[in-house]
Write a protein that holds these residues in place. Structure first.
Motif, PDB file in Angstrom:
ATOM      1  N   ASN A   1     112.350  -3.339 -65.432  1.00  0.00           N
ATOM      2  CA  ASN A   1     111.199  -4.242 -65.551  1.00  0.00           C
ATOM      3  C   ASN A   1     109.899  -3.640 -65.032  1.00  0.00           C
ATOM      4  OD1 ASN A   1     112.743  -6.384 -66.685  1.00  0.00           O
ATOM      5  ND2 ASN A   1     113.534  -6.810 -64.646  1.00  0.00           N
ATOM      6  N   LEU A   2     109.634  -2.388 -65.415  1.00  0.00           N
ATOM      7  CA  LEU A   2     108.375  -1.746 -65.054  1.00  0.00           C
ATOM      8  C   LEU A   2     107.532  -1.541 -66.308  1.00  0.00           C
ATOM      9  CD1 LEU A   2     109.527   1.045 -62.559  1.00  0.00           C
ATOM     10  CD2 LEU A   2     108.326  -1.071 -62.004  1.00  0.00           C
ATOM     11  N   THR A   3     106.235  -1.761 -66.162  1.00  0.00           N
ATOM     12  CA  THR A   3     105.303  -1.448 -67.240  1.00  0.00           C
ATOM     13  C   THR A   3     104.901   0.018 -67.114  1.00  0.00           C
ATOM     14  OG1 THR A   3     103.353  -1.996 -65.933  1.00  0.00           O
ATOM     15  CG2 THR A   3     104.380  -3.812 -67.178  1.00  0.00           C
ATOM     16  N   GLN A   4     104.231   0.517 -68.121  1.00  0.00           N
ATOM     17  CA  GLN A   4     103.721   1.884 -68.045  1.00  0.00           C
ATOM     18  C   GLN A   4     102.750   2.023 -66.865  1.00  0.00           C
ATOM     19  OE1 GLN A   4     102.025   2.689 -71.917  1.00  0.00           O
ATOM     20  NE2 GLN A   4     104.012   3.276 -72.777  1.00  0.00           N
ATOM     21  N   GLU A   5     101.951   1.002 -66.642  1.00  0.00           N
ATOM     22  CA  GLU A   5     100.987   1.027 -65.540  1.00  0.00           C
ATOM     23  C   GLU A   5     101.692   1.047 -64.178  1.00  0.00           C
ATOM     24  OE1 GLU A   5     100.854  -1.148 -68.102  1.00  0.00           O
ATOM     25  OE2 GLU A   5      99.072  -0.436 -69.146  1.00  0.00           O
ATOM     26  N   GLN A   6     102.824   0.370 -64.084  1.00  0.00           N
ATOM     27  CA  GLN A   6     103.543   0.309 -62.808  1.00  0.00           C
ATOM     28  C   GLN A   6     104.310   1.590 -62.508  1.00  0.00           C
ATOM     29  OE1 GLN A   6     105.713  -3.233 -63.888  1.00  0.00           O
ATOM     30  NE2 GLN A   6     104.561  -4.495 -62.420  1.00  0.00           N
ATOM     31  N   ILE A   7     104.881   2.200 -63.525  1.00  0.00           N
ATOM     32  CA  ILE A   7     105.685   3.391 -63.289  1.00  0.00           C
ATOM     33  C   ILE A   7     104.827   4.651 -63.125  1.00  0.00           C
ATOM     34  CG2 ILE A   7     106.160   4.104 -65.678  1.00  0.00           C
ATOM     35  CD1 ILE A   7     109.104   4.548 -64.760  1.00  0.00           C
ATOM     36  N   ALA A   8     103.633   4.645 -63.701  1.00  0.00           N
ATOM     37  CA  ALA A   8     102.769   5.832 -63.671  1.00  0.00           C
ATOM     38  C   ALA A   8     102.571   6.408 -62.266  1.00  0.00           C
ATOM     39  CB  ALA A   8     101.428   5.530 -64.338  1.00  0.00           C
ATOM     40  N   PRO A   9     102.119   5.626 -61.283  1.00  0.00           N
ATOM     41  CA  PRO A   9     101.921   6.227 -59.954  1.00  0.00           C
ATOM     42  C   PRO A   9     103.237   6.602 -59.260  1.00  0.00           C
ATOM     43  CG  PRO A   9     101.509   3.861 -59.867  1.00  0.00           C
ATOM     44  CD  PRO A   9     101.718   4.231 -61.310  1.00  0.00           C
ATOM     45  N   LEU A  10     104.307   5.936 -59.628  1.00  0.00           N
ATOM     46  CA  LEU A  10     105.599   6.221 -59.003  1.00  0.00           C
ATOM     47  C   LEU A  10     106.152   7.581 -59.426  1.00  0.00           C
ATOM     48  CD1 LEU A  10     107.245   2.693 -59.394  1.00  0.00           C
ATOM     49  CD2 LEU A  10     106.126   3.646 -57.358  1.00  0.00           C
ATOM     50  N   VAL A  11     105.843   7.999 -60.652  1.00  0.00           N
ATOM     51  CA  VAL A  11     106.320   9.292 -61.141  1.00  0.00           C
ATOM     52  C   VAL A  11     105.209  10.336 -61.179  1.00  0.00           C
ATOM     53  CG1 VAL A  11     108.263   8.355 -62.439  1.00  0.00           C
ATOM     54  CG2 VAL A  11     106.055   8.613 -63.555  1.00  0.00           C
ATOM     55  N   ASN A  12     104.018   9.924 -60.733  1.00  0.00           N
ATOM     56  CA  ASN A  12     102.869  10.832 -60.655  1.00  0.00           C
ATOM     57  C   ASN A  12     102.473  11.386 -62.029  1.00  0.00           C
ATOM     58  OD1 ASN A  12     100.823  12.062 -59.208  1.00  0.00           O
ATOM     59  ND2 ASN A  12     102.019  13.916 -58.838  1.00  0.00           N
ATOM     60  N   ILE A  13     102.467  10.487 -63.013  1.00  0.00           N
ATOM     61  CA  ILE A  13     102.038  10.813 -64.373  1.00  0.00           C
ATOM     62  C   ILE A  13     101.063   9.719 -64.798  1.00  0.00           C
ATOM     63  CG2 ILE A  13     102.785  11.110 -66.774  1.00  0.00           C
ATOM     64  CD1 ILE A  13     105.556  11.795 -65.783  1.00  0.00           C
ATOM     65  N   SER A  14     100.011  10.086 -65.512  1.00  0.00           N
ATOM     66  CA  SER A  14      99.051   9.075 -65.945  1.00  0.00           C
ATOM     67  C   SER A  14      99.686   8.132 -66.960  1.00  0.00           C
ATOM     68  CB  SER A  14      97.816   9.740 -66.557  1.00  0.00           C
ATOM     69  OG  SER A  14      98.139  10.303 -67.817  1.00  0.00           O
TER      70      SER A  14
ATOM     71  N   ASP B   1     109.310  16.180 -64.257  1.00  0.00           N
ATOM     72  CA  ASP B   1     108.866  14.819 -64.535  1.00  0.00           C
ATOM     73  C   ASP B   1     110.052  13.915 -64.863  1.00  0.00           C
ATOM     74  OD1 ASP B   1     106.243  15.603 -64.136  1.00  0.00           O
ATOM     75  OD2 ASP B   1     105.847  15.934 -66.267  1.00  0.00           O
ATOM     76  N   LEU B   2     111.003  14.443 -65.608  1.00  0.00           N
ATOM     77  CA  LEU B   2     112.204  13.675 -65.929  1.00  0.00           C
ATOM     78  C   LEU B   2     112.982  13.350 -64.662  1.00  0.00           C
ATOM     79  CD1 LEU B   2     114.249  12.416 -67.885  1.00  0.00           C
ATOM     80  CD2 LEU B   2     115.293  14.682 -68.096  1.00  0.00           C
ATOM     81  N   ILE B   3     113.114  14.310 -63.781  1.00  0.00           N
ATOM     82  CA  ILE B   3     113.845  14.075 -62.535  1.00  0.00           C
ATOM     83  C   ILE B   3     113.166  12.993 -61.712  1.00  0.00           C
ATOM     84  CG2 ILE B   3     114.498  15.118 -60.322  1.00  0.00           C
ATOM     85  CD1 ILE B   3     114.978  17.734 -61.969  1.00  0.00           C
ATOM     86  N   ARG B   4     111.841  13.059 -61.580  1.00  0.00           N
ATOM     87  CA  ARG B   4     111.111  12.017 -60.829  1.00  0.00           C
ATOM     88  C   ARG B   4     111.297  10.664 -61.496  1.00  0.00           C
ATOM     89  NH1 ARG B   4     106.953  15.717 -60.462  1.00  0.00           N
ATOM     90  NH2 ARG B   4     105.729  14.593 -61.993  1.00  0.00           N
ATOM     91  N   TRP B   5     111.197  10.627 -62.823  1.00  0.00           N
ATOM     92  CA  TRP B   5     111.361   9.381 -63.582  1.00  0.00           C
ATOM     93  C   TRP B   5     112.727   8.773 -63.290  1.00  0.00           C
ATOM     94  CZ3 TRP B   5     107.969   7.550 -67.639  1.00  0.00           C
ATOM     95  CH2 TRP B   5     108.463   6.433 -68.333  1.00  0.00           C
ATOM     96  N   LEU B   6     113.764   9.575 -63.386  1.00  0.00           N
ATOM     97  CA  LEU B   6     115.123   9.085 -63.175  1.00  0.00           C
ATOM     98  C   LEU B   6     115.349   8.648 -61.730  1.00  0.00           C
ATOM     99  CD1 LEU B   6     117.011  11.706 -65.339  1.00  0.00           C
ATOM    100  CD2 LEU B   6     116.551   9.319 -65.913  1.00  0.00           C
ATOM    101  N   GLN B   7     114.726   9.336 -60.789  1.00  0.00           N
ATOM    102  CA  GLN B   7     114.843   8.938 -59.386  1.00  0.00           C
ATOM    103  C   GLN B   7     114.192   7.578 -59.150  1.00  0.00           C
ATOM    104  OE1 GLN B   7     113.125  12.452 -57.609  1.00  0.00           O
ATOM    105  NE2 GLN B   7     115.141  13.290 -57.100  1.00  0.00           N
ATOM    106  N   VAL B   8     113.045   7.352 -59.776  1.00  0.00           N
ATOM    107  CA  VAL B   8     112.364   6.055 -59.654  1.00  0.00           C
ATOM    108  C   VAL B   8     113.227   4.958 -60.260  1.00  0.00           C
ATOM    109  CG1 VAL B   8     110.405   4.692 -60.494  1.00  0.00           C
ATOM    110  CG2 VAL B   8     110.015   6.966 -59.532  1.00  0.00           C
ATOM    111  N   VAL B   9     113.736   5.199 -61.455  1.00  0.00           N
ATOM    112  CA  VAL B   9     114.564   4.198 -62.125  1.00  0.00           C
ATOM    113  C   VAL B   9     115.816   3.921 -61.297  1.00  0.00           C
ATOM    114  CG1 VAL B   9     115.985   3.759 -64.166  1.00  0.00           C
ATOM    115  CG2 VAL B   9     113.681   4.677 -64.429  1.00  0.00           C
TER     116      VAL B   9
END
Length: 100
Positions: A15-28, A46-54
């Motif tokens: 339940n994250l929007t693009q705006e919410q996940i952006a700072p968490l994975v350090n991608i615009s 970037d994939l690793i950070r994304w998966l860690q956040v999720v």
């Protein structure tokens, strides 16, 4: 390899929007949009950070974590097919052992 649909699915699963996940994975946010539309290539870090956040945002009902699912995706492993093959293998071994 195209990860767009995987990124969308994993982001929406927590339940994250693009705006919410952006700072968490350090991608615009605009880069996330391009990644999800497969207009950009996803970097491994970037994939690793994304998966860690999720993974940190979810409690998976199965034994497969988002990080494991991502690694499987990178290597082209179909998790469902693999689990079915293992189930059949274990069932066959049990049947074989019981038949003796």
């Amino acid at each position: 390899m195209n990860f767009g649909s995987f990124l969308i699915t994993s982001r929406k699963a927590v339940n994250l929007t693009q705006e919410q996940i952006a700072p968490l994975v350090n991608i615009s946010r605009s880069t996330i949009s391009k990644l999800e539309r497969d207009e950009m290539t996803l970097k491994a870090e970037d994939l690793i950070r994304w998966l860690q956040v999720v993974q940190s945002k979810t409690r998976m009902s199965s034994n497969t974590t988002p990080l494991e699912a991502g690694i499987s995706l990178i290597h082209g492993v179909d998790i469902v097919a693999l689990s079915q093959m293992l189930t059949n293998l274990v069932g066959g071994v049990i049947y074989f052992m019981g038949g003796r």
